[in-house]
Design a protein around this motif. Structure first.
Motif, mmCIF file in Angstrom:
data_model
loop_
_atom_site.group_PDB
_atom_site.id
_atom_site.type_symbol
_atom_site.label_atom_id
_atom_site.label_comp_id
_atom_site.label_asym_id
_atom_site.label_seq_id
_atom_site.Cartn_x
_atom_site.Cartn_y
_atom_site.Cartn_z
ATOM 1 N N ASP A 1 0.809 -1.207 0.000
ATOM 2 C CA ASP A 1 0.000 0.000 0.000
ATOM 3 C C ASP A 1 0.845 1.261 0.000
ATOM 4 O OD1 ASP A 1 -2.744 -1.141 0.187
ATOM 5 O OD2 ASP A 1 -1.909 -2.030 1.995
ATOM 6 N N GLY A 2 2.085 1.150 0.431
ATOM 7 C CA GLY A 2 3.013 2.272 0.421
ATOM 8 C C GLY A 2 4.373 1.811 -0.054
ATOM 9 N N ALA A 3 5.285 2.757 -0.271
ATOM 10 C CA ALA A 3 6.615 2.443 -0.789
ATOM 11 C C ALA A 3 7.665 2.888 0.214
ATOM 12 C CB ALA A 3 6.844 3.140 -2.120
ATOM 13 N N PRO A 4 8.428 1.965 0.789
ATOM 14 C CA PRO A 4 9.548 2.359 1.648
ATOM 15 C C PRO A 4 10.605 3.105 0.825
ATOM 16 C CG PRO A 4 8.973 0.039 1.948
ATOM 17 C CD PRO A 4 8.256 0.501 0.726
ATOM 18 N N VAL A 5 11.035 4.251 1.305
ATOM 19 C CA VAL A 5 12.051 5.037 0.610
ATOM 20 C C VAL A 5 13.426 4.498 0.999
ATOM 21 C CG1 VAL A 5 13.029 7.323 0.278
ATOM 22 C CG2 VAL A 5 10.555 7.060 0.586
ATOM 23 N N PRO A 6 14.200 3.987 0.038
ATOM 24 C CA PRO A 6 15.487 3.378 0.374
ATOM 25 C C PRO A 6 16.383 4.318 1.164
ATOM 26 C CG PRO A 6 14.907 2.927 -1.907
ATOM 27 C CD PRO A 6 13.906 3.917 -1.406
ATOM 28 N N GLY A 7 17.076 3.756 2.137
ATOM 29 C CA GLY A 7 18.026 4.526 2.930
ATOM 30 C C GLY A 7 17.410 5.411 3.977
ATOM 31 N N SER A 8 16.119 5.227 4.259
ATOM 32 C CA SER A 8 15.448 6.064 5.258
ATOM 33 C C SER A 8 14.376 5.248 5.962
ATOM 34 C CB SER A 8 14.803 7.280 4.581
ATOM 35 O OG SER A 8 13.617 6.905 3.907
ATOM 36 N N ASP A 9 13.732 5.886 6.952
ATOM 37 C CA ASP A 9 12.594 5.240 7.610
ATOM 38 C C ASP A 9 11.270 5.805 7.102
ATOM 39 O OD1 ASP A 9 12.556 7.754 8.717
ATOM 40 O OD2 ASP A 9 12.545 7.088 10.812
ATOM 41 N N VAL A 10 11.311 6.437 5.934
ATOM 42 C CA VAL A 10 10.124 7.071 5.348
ATOM 43 C C VAL A 10 9.355 6.072 4.485
ATOM 44 C CG1 VAL A 10 9.288 8.895 3.803
ATOM 45 C CG2 VAL A 10 11.171 9.345 5.391
ATOM 46 N N VAL A 11 8.043 6.102 4.609
ATOM 47 C CA VAL A 11 7.141 5.355 3.728
ATOM 48 C C VAL A 11 6.253 6.376 3.024
ATOM 49 C CG1 VAL A 11 5.261 3.689 3.589
ATOM 50 C CG2 VAL A 11 7.150 3.291 5.179
ATOM 51 N N ALA B 1 3.213 2.427 9.471
ATOM 52 C CA ALA B 1 3.911 3.711 9.520
ATOM 53 C C ALA B 1 3.057 4.776 10.206
ATOM 54 C CB ALA B 1 4.266 4.173 8.112
ATOM 55 N N ARG B 2 3.710 5.692 10.874
ATOM 56 C CA ARG B 2 3.033 6.820 11.514
ATOM 57 C C ARG B 2 2.918 7.960 10.511
ATOM 58 N NH1 ARG B 2 6.555 7.711 14.909
ATOM 59 N NH2 ARG B 2 5.733 6.527 16.680
ATOM 60 N N ALA C 1 0.914 10.814 0.849
ATOM 61 C CA ALA C 1 1.097 10.836 2.299
ATOM 62 C C ALA C 1 2.476 10.303 2.643
ATOM 63 C CB ALA C 1 0.021 9.995 2.984
ATOM 64 N N LEU C 2 3.094 10.897 3.630
ATOM 65 C CA LEU C 2 4.402 10.471 4.104
ATOM 66 C C LEU C 2 4.276 9.995 5.544
ATOM 67 C CD1 LEU C 2 6.511 13.476 2.766
ATOM 68 C CD2 LEU C 2 6.156 11.251 1.666
ATOM 69 N N GLY C 3 4.917 8.881 5.839
ATOM 70 C CA GLY C 3 4.912 8.343 7.184
ATOM 71 C C GLY C 3 6.283 7.814 7.543
ATOM 72 N N THR C 4 6.451 7.430 8.794
ATOM 73 C CA THR C 4 7.754 6.921 9.229
ATOM 74 C C THR C 4 7.580 5.635 10.028
ATOM 75 O OG1 THR C 4 7.709 8.257 11.258
ATOM 76 C CG2 THR C 4 8.794 9.212 9.329
ATOM 77 N N THR C 5 8.511 4.733 9.834
ATOM 78 C CA THR C 5 8.612 3.515 10.634
ATOM 79 C C THR C 5 9.975 2.891 10.380
ATOM 80 O OG1 THR C 5 7.706 1.311 11.100
ATOM 81 C CG2 THR C 5 7.508 2.104 8.843
ATOM 82 N N PRO C 6 10.627 2.386 11.399
ATOM 83 C CA PRO C 6 11.915 1.722 11.162
ATOM 84 C C PRO C 6 11.763 0.333 10.558
ATOM 85 C CG PRO C 6 11.347 1.665 13.487
ATOM 86 C CD PRO C 6 10.319 2.532 12.819
ATOM 87 N N ALA C 7 10.542 -0.229 10.602
ATOM 88 C CA ALA C 7 10.329 -1.590 10.112
ATOM 89 C C ALA C 7 8.948 -1.691 9.479
ATOM 90 C CB ALA C 7 10.468 -2.592 11.256
ATOM 91 N N PRO C 8 8.820 -1.382 8.170
ATOM 92 C CA PRO C 8 7.512 -1.473 7.508
ATOM 93 C C PRO C 8 6.946 -2.893 7.547
ATOM 94 C CG PRO C 8 9.116 -0.312 6.141
ATOM 95 C CD PRO C 8 9.876 -0.927 7.264
#
Length: 495
Positions: A221-231, A266-267, A318-325
């Motif tokens: 449903d979302g795309a983890p951005v490589p090298g970050s904790d952003v989804v 993700a938050r 939408a942008l969210g954050t999580t260390p482990a999607p």
């Protein structure tokens, strides 16, 4: 292909009895009316019961000669009678349909029964009364959201049903007619497959080699951005909705995106919008709905782009954050399927049976509790998750299973469902907030504020999605992969 002589003889005999074939075509109008089967005083019910007695009791000698063939279905207020009449009002035939288990909750499993055609109706040139009633019963069941439709058919009549698309399940013994061979026959109800095909089947071919995704995240449903904790998540709203209901479109632009982040664990931290409108007033209404939802969810609108004097459109990122999607493809055969959904709502005006609205009436803290059900701070995070969206509950489960390299079976009666909402609508609608998760059978349910959760199925080794019914039978709902994107395993894949 020419039919064998014995089959032609059997088919003609069945059609003679049920009025399926006119020997000398001379079309005459018939009308098919509807009444509640329990309304014993309704003229159509009176006529149908008289036809049943004439055919099954008097002509065929069934039901032990007790003079009538009434049963529990006749008293079920949900059961229906369809009666065919000639242009002059003469009853020609009738059929009954309703929930398979009278007195028990309707889970979208119906049966047809007591199909009877009068002697005059069978011989009326050009009037295929039996076939018309069978088709009408199927259409009425589909309109009622039925996902499993069956009938116990006398063996001599089976060829006619087969010609009308019915499939034989097995031989059965019918109470009241133990000496007459019957076959249980089932009409394929493909509402879910049609929805899946319309919304998701082109994706694999369209999106091949478009965007590189990290291994393990395909069809998410979302795309983890490589090298970050952003989804990052992005969804567009149907232009017709933007034009017709701008504030609701703006609200949904936020809703579907924060749900996508929720499914990734993700938050939500920010939103970007792209709005197109025919004039400034229309744009303002879209933005008003978007702002209201952003405030309710506590997610700021960081920027975007707005254009007027163009066709209606809306897309939100939408942008969210999580260390482990949490991936959609983390499921494994044997995992328990769970649905966590907000049931306390109503159909959105103008979208009955299509969009279930709970979020617009919820307090902000409740909305945030649902969105953060499996977020970074949640006590429990499942092996796989996906939010229910355009493909409906079953289609979304099919996508999760496809990404996991599995199939799935859904226990129809165990699915949390709002009171008064039919199974067919609930399994194919956009439900506001509904999250599918899978994990080991002893894992807990996500804690999602006011949402209701329950285990309702399992991941399997067989492709596609099957529905499991209270009698233990299964029927195919989705055949094979949903998107064609394939499983989220192996080397780097594309979305």
């Amino acid at each position: 292909m020419p039919q064998p002589a014995h089959l032609r003889t059997t088919l003609h005999a069945a059609e003679e009895i049920l009025g399926g074939l006119g020997r000398r075509p001379a079309p005459r109008e018939i009308t098919i009316g509807e009444a509640r089967a329990s309304d014993a005083g309704h003229p159509d019910v009176v006529a149908h019961r008289a036809l049943r007695r004439a055919v099954f009791v008097d002509e065929q000698g069934l039901f032990g000669g007790r003079g009538e063939d009434l049963d529990d279905t006749d008293a079920d207020p949900r059961a229906l009678v369809l009666l065919a009449r000639d242009a002059d009002g003469t009853p020609l035939g009738g059929v009954r349909l309703g929930p398979a288990r009278p007195g028990e909750p309707d889970v979208g499993w119906w049966t047809g029964s007591r199909l009877a055609v009068s002697v005059g109706g069978r011989r009326r040139a050009g009037v295929r009364v039996g076939a018309a009633l069978i088709r009408a019963a199927v259409a009425r069941a589909e309109a009622s959201g039925v996902l499993r439709f069956e009938a116990d058919v006398q063996g001599t009549n089976a060829p006619l049903f087969t010609r009308l698309g019915w499939q034989t399940v097995r031989p059965v013994t019918v109470p009241g007619a133990p000496d007459v061979p019957h076959l249980r026959m089932r009409h394929p109800m493909d509402r879910i497959q049609r929805l899946v095909d319309a919304t998701k089947s082109p994706l694999g071919e369209l999106l091949a080699d478009v965007v590189a995704m990290p291994p393990g995240f395909v069809g998410d449903d979302g795309a983890p951005v490589p090298g970050s904790d952003v989804v990052a998540a992005c969804d567009a709203i149907l232009p017709a909705m933007v034009e017709r209901d701008p504030e609701w479109a703006g609200w949904c632009g936020v809703l579907v995106n924060v749900n996508d982040l929720a499914a990734m664990g993700a938050r939500p931290v920010g939103l970007l919008d792209a709005v197109g409108a025919r004039d400034a007033s229309s744009a303002a209404r879209v933005l008003r709905g978007l702002r209201a939802a952003a405030d309710a969810y506590g997610v700021p609108v960081l920027g975007g782009h707005t254009t007027v004097d163009v066709p209606a459109s809306l897309a939100v990122t939408a942008l969210g954050t999580t260390p482990a999607p949490v991936p959609a493809g983390g499921g494994r055969p044997g995992h328990r399927v769970r649905l966590t959904a907000d049931l306390d709502g109503a159909w959105r005006p103008g979208y009955s049976g299509v969009q279930w609205d709970t979020t617009s009436r919820r307090r902000g803290e409740d909305l945030r509790a649902m969105v953060n059900a499996i977020g970074p701070d949640a006590a429990y995070r499942p092996a796989a998750a996906k939010d229910v969206s355009m493909a409906g509950l079953v289609g979304t489960l099919g996508m999760l299973a496809e990404a996991s390299g599995t199939g799935a079976v859904l226990d129809v009666a165990s699915v949390p469902r709002p009171a008064g909402v039919g199974v067919g609508d609930w399994f194919t609608c956009f439900p506001g907030f509904a999250l599918l998760t899978t994990d080991d059978p002893d894992s807990p349910l996500p804690a999602a504020g006011p949402a209701t959760g329950a285990g309702c199925g399992a991941l399997t080794d067989s492709p596609g999605v099957a529905l499991r019914w209270p009698d233990g039978e299964t029927t195919a709902a989705v055949v094979g992969p949903v998107t064609g994107l394939g499983p989220a395993t192996g080397p780097e894949r594309t979305l």
